[in-house]
Design a protein around this motif. Structure first.
Motif, PDB file in Angstrom:
ATOM      1  N   GLY A 193       0.978  -0.835  -0.552  1.00 21.24           N
ATOM      2  CA  GLY A 193       0.224  -0.041   0.199  1.00 21.24           C
ATOM      3  C   GLY A 193       0.948   1.312   0.258  1.00 21.24           C
ATOM      4  N   PHE A 194       2.276   1.235   0.772  1.00 20.88           N
ATOM      5  CA  PHE A 194       2.847   2.144   0.924  1.00 20.88           C
ATOM      6  C   PHE A 194       3.375   2.918  -0.772  1.00 20.88           C
ATOM      7  CE2 PHE A 194       7.002   4.483   1.555  1.00 20.88           C
ATOM      8  CZ  PHE A 194       6.493   5.288   2.074  1.00 20.88           C
ATOM      9  N   LEU A 195       4.202   1.996  -0.975  1.00 21.74           N
ATOM     10  CA  LEU A 195       4.682   2.100  -2.789  1.00 21.74           C
ATOM     11  C   LEU A 195       4.024   2.078  -3.215  1.00 21.74           C
ATOM     12  CD1 LEU A 195       7.305  -0.914  -2.534  1.00 21.74           C
ATOM     13  CD2 LEU A 195       7.531   1.765  -2.367  1.00 21.74           C
ATOM     14  N   LEU A 196       1.875   1.647  -3.464  1.00 22.86           N
ATOM     15  CA  LEU A 196       1.413   2.543  -4.275  1.00 22.86           C
ATOM     16  C   LEU A 196       1.324   3.680  -4.071  1.00 22.86           C
ATOM     17  CD1 LEU A 196      -0.755  -0.937  -4.585  1.00 22.86           C
ATOM     18  CD2 LEU A 196       0.962   0.078  -6.176  1.00 22.86           C
ATOM     19  N   GLY A 197       0.714   3.955  -3.239  1.00 22.43           N
ATOM     20  CA  GLY A 197       0.492   5.239  -2.639  1.00 22.43           C
ATOM     21  C   GLY A 197       1.561   6.167  -3.636  1.00 22.43           C
ATOM     22  N   GLY A 198       2.876   6.194  -3.134  1.00 20.75           N
ATOM     23  CA  GLY A 198       3.539   6.911  -3.855  1.00 20.75           C
ATOM     24  C   GLY A 198       3.035   6.989  -4.581  1.00 20.75           C
ATOM     25  N   VAL A 199       3.331   5.528  -6.293  1.00 17.14           N
ATOM     26  CA  VAL A 199       3.403   5.907  -7.500  1.00 17.14           C
ATOM     27  C   VAL A 199       2.289   6.652  -8.300  1.00 17.14           C
ATOM     28  CG1 VAL A 199       2.360   4.050  -9.024  1.00 17.14           C
ATOM     29  CG2 VAL A 199       4.295   3.623  -7.811  1.00 17.14           C
ATOM     30  N   PHE A 200       0.584   6.392  -6.696  1.00 13.70           N
ATOM     31  CA  PHE A 200      -0.359   7.112  -7.598  1.00 13.70           C
ATOM     32  C   PHE A 200      -0.645   8.740  -7.848  1.00 13.70           C
ATOM     33  CE2 PHE A 200      -3.723   9.810  -5.846  1.00 13.70           C
ATOM     34  CZ  PHE A 200      -5.462   9.266  -6.357  1.00 13.70           C
ATOM     35  N   TYR A 244      -4.676  -1.811   2.961  1.00 19.72           N
ATOM     36  CA  TYR A 244      -3.405  -1.178   2.543  1.00 19.72           C
ATOM     37  C   TYR A 244      -4.497   0.142   2.236  1.00 19.72           C
ATOM     38  CZ  TYR A 244      -3.302  -6.383   0.808  1.00 19.72           C
ATOM     39  OH  TYR A 244      -2.213  -7.545   0.556  1.00 19.72           O
ATOM     40  N   ALA A 245      -5.600   0.614   2.117  1.00 23.30           N
ATOM     41  CA  ALA A 245      -5.315   1.841   2.209  1.00 23.30           C
ATOM     42  C   ALA A 245      -4.855   3.006   3.138  1.00 23.30           C
ATOM     43  CB  ALA A 245      -7.518   2.094   2.022  1.00 23.30           C
ATOM     44  N   LEU A 246      -4.997   1.845   4.686  1.00 29.00           N
ATOM     45  CA  LEU A 246      -4.468   3.089   5.322  1.00 29.00           C
ATOM     46  C   LEU A 246      -2.722   3.072   5.219  1.00 29.00           C
ATOM     47  CD1 LEU A 246      -5.437   1.016   8.856  1.00 29.00           C
ATOM     48  CD2 LEU A 246      -6.091   3.460   8.036  1.00 29.00           C
ATOM     49  N   SER A 247      -2.111   2.279   4.360  1.00 30.81           N
ATOM     50  CA  SER A 247      -0.287   2.272   3.462  1.00 30.81           C
ATOM     51  C   SER A 247      -0.529   3.278   2.861  1.00 30.81           C
ATOM     52  CB  SER A 247       0.143   0.794   3.301  1.00 30.81           C
ATOM     53  OG  SER A 247       0.195   0.484   4.694  1.00 30.81           O
ATOM     54  N   PHE A 248      -1.477   2.817   1.897  1.00 29.91           N
ATOM     55  CA  PHE A 248      -1.738   3.280   0.519  1.00 29.91           C
ATOM     56  C   PHE A 248      -2.107   5.105   0.823  1.00 29.91           C
ATOM     57  CE2 PHE A 248      -3.776   5.978  -3.084  1.00 29.91           C
ATOM     58  CZ  PHE A 248      -3.734   5.078  -3.471  1.00 29.91           C
ATOM     59  N   ALA A 249      -2.669   5.290   2.222  1.00 30.06           N
ATOM     60  CA  ALA A 249      -2.397   7.193   2.410  1.00 30.06           C
ATOM     61  C   ALA A 249      -1.528   7.025   3.215  1.00 30.06           C
ATOM     62  CB  ALA A 249      -3.669   7.326   3.624  1.00 30.06           C
ATOM     63  N   ALA A 250      -0.574   6.338   2.988  1.00 20.34           N
ATOM     64  CA  ALA A 250       0.683   6.982   4.345  1.00 20.34           C
ATOM     65  C   ALA A 250       1.479   7.309   3.075  1.00 20.34           C
ATOM     66  CB  ALA A 250       1.398   5.843   5.103  1.00 20.34           C
ATOM     67  N   GLY A 251       1.894   6.477   2.579  1.00 27.30           N
ATOM     68  CA  GLY A 251       2.580   6.281   0.541  1.00 27.30           C
ATOM     69  C   GLY A 251       2.836   7.471   0.172  1.00 27.30           C
ATOM     70  N   ALA A 252       1.355   8.005  -0.049  1.00 22.25           N
ATOM     71  CA  ALA A 252       1.346   9.305  -1.141  1.00 22.25           C
ATOM     72  C   ALA A 252       1.428  10.822  -0.065  1.00 22.25           C
ATOM     73  CB  ALA A 252      -0.604   9.400  -0.604  1.00 22.25           C
ATOM     74  N   MET A 253       1.350  10.958   1.669  1.00 18.46           N
ATOM     75  CA  MET A 253       1.431  11.580   2.419  1.00 18.46           C
ATOM     76  C   MET A 253       3.117  11.873   2.194  1.00 18.46           C
ATOM     77  SD  MET A 253      -0.484  12.992   5.371  1.00 18.46           S
ATOM     78  CE  MET A 253      -0.603  11.252   6.938  1.00 18.46           C
TER      79      MET A 253
END
Length: 269
Positions: A83-90, A220-229
């Protein structure tokens, strides 16, 4: 406070992100009192925002994601890392597509698809870009209550909303005051500044609805938000906060922001 657990998590997410948006508008309203903002003030403000977002990424997002994955019987680090990496990619993808201009840079340094849009629009889009993961993070935190309606999760989500809201105060000022310096009237500068935060309730509702509807995606959603931030912090906030050789003040601001968010999350969550 327990009666809040009876409310629809999507409604709570909407209310929380309207609060964070409201503090963006309040920060933007500083343009009615000030026409200029020095780097000696702006840099620690942006550093503070970066510190809050870094702390929130771990304490409010990644740590709960790991704990939920472990409770679900899955390998704890898999959802967190994925999720973290996907947030960054997004955010990286949006960064390359959406036309925007970081604070303090000349017009020829705009990023994203090339356009003839006015500098003011590009500046607003830059701030709007990093308000997306902030709203998403708050929305996901409240959406988690649909399947994990514990008091600790509610207070943790509230702490996250408070932390994001506090760092939105300087962000609102950081966009409206430079716009005023660029020649806009105070009212127009305020309108542009507050408009940059309106995306937060939208992202918040979407995030809350998705995790409330699909329980397995929560870690995954929690980690996605973390990666995006974290992408926003490294891509924009830290570099902008350390311009003009004012690195000490921005570093101190980041330390204070991290400490405040950590206290909020540990004390309330």
């Amino acid at each position: 406070m327990e009666h809040f657990l009876q409310y629809n998590p999507v409604v709570l997410a909407l209310l929380a992100t309207l609060f964070t948006y409201g503090l963006t508008a309040l920060g933007a309203a500083s343009v009615f009192s000030f026409k200029k903002i020095s780097n000696g003030i702006l840099n620690p403000m942006l550093g503070f925002a970066a510190g809050v977002m870094i702390a929130a990424s771990f304490w409010s997002l990644l740590k709960p994601a790991i704990e939920i994955a472990e409770a679900n019987g899955t390998t704890p680090w898999v959802p967190a890392v994925t999720g973290f990496l996907l947030g960054g990619v997004f955010l990286y993808s949006i960064d390359k597509i959406l036309p925007h201009l970081h604070l303090g840079l000349p017009d020829n340094k705009s990023e994203g698809i090339k356009t003839e849009w006015h500098r003011n629009i590009l500046l607003v889009l830059s701030v709007t870009l990093h308000n997306i993961p902030e709203g998403l993070a708050v929305g996901v935190a409240f959406g988690a209550l649909a399947n994990h309606p514990e008091m600790a999760n509610l207070t943790g989500a509230i702490a996250l909303a408070v932390g994001i809201g506090l760092q939105n105060l300087p962000e609102g000022a950081a966009i409206s005051i430079p716009l005023r310096q660029g020649g806009l009237s105070r009212l127009k500068a305020f309108n542009y500044g507050q408009l940059s935060g309106i995306v937060e309730p939208i992202a918040g509702v979407i995030g809350a609805y998705l995790v409330a509807s699909m329980k397995p995606i929560l870690p995954y959603a929690l980690s996605f938000a973390a990666g995006a931030m974290i992408f926003v912090v490294v891509e924009e906030l830290i570099p902008v906060s350390q311009r003009n050789n004012k690195t000490d003040s921005s570093t101190i601001g980041a330390m204070l922001g991290f400490a405040l968010m950590m206290v909020l999350d540990v004390a309330l969550g």
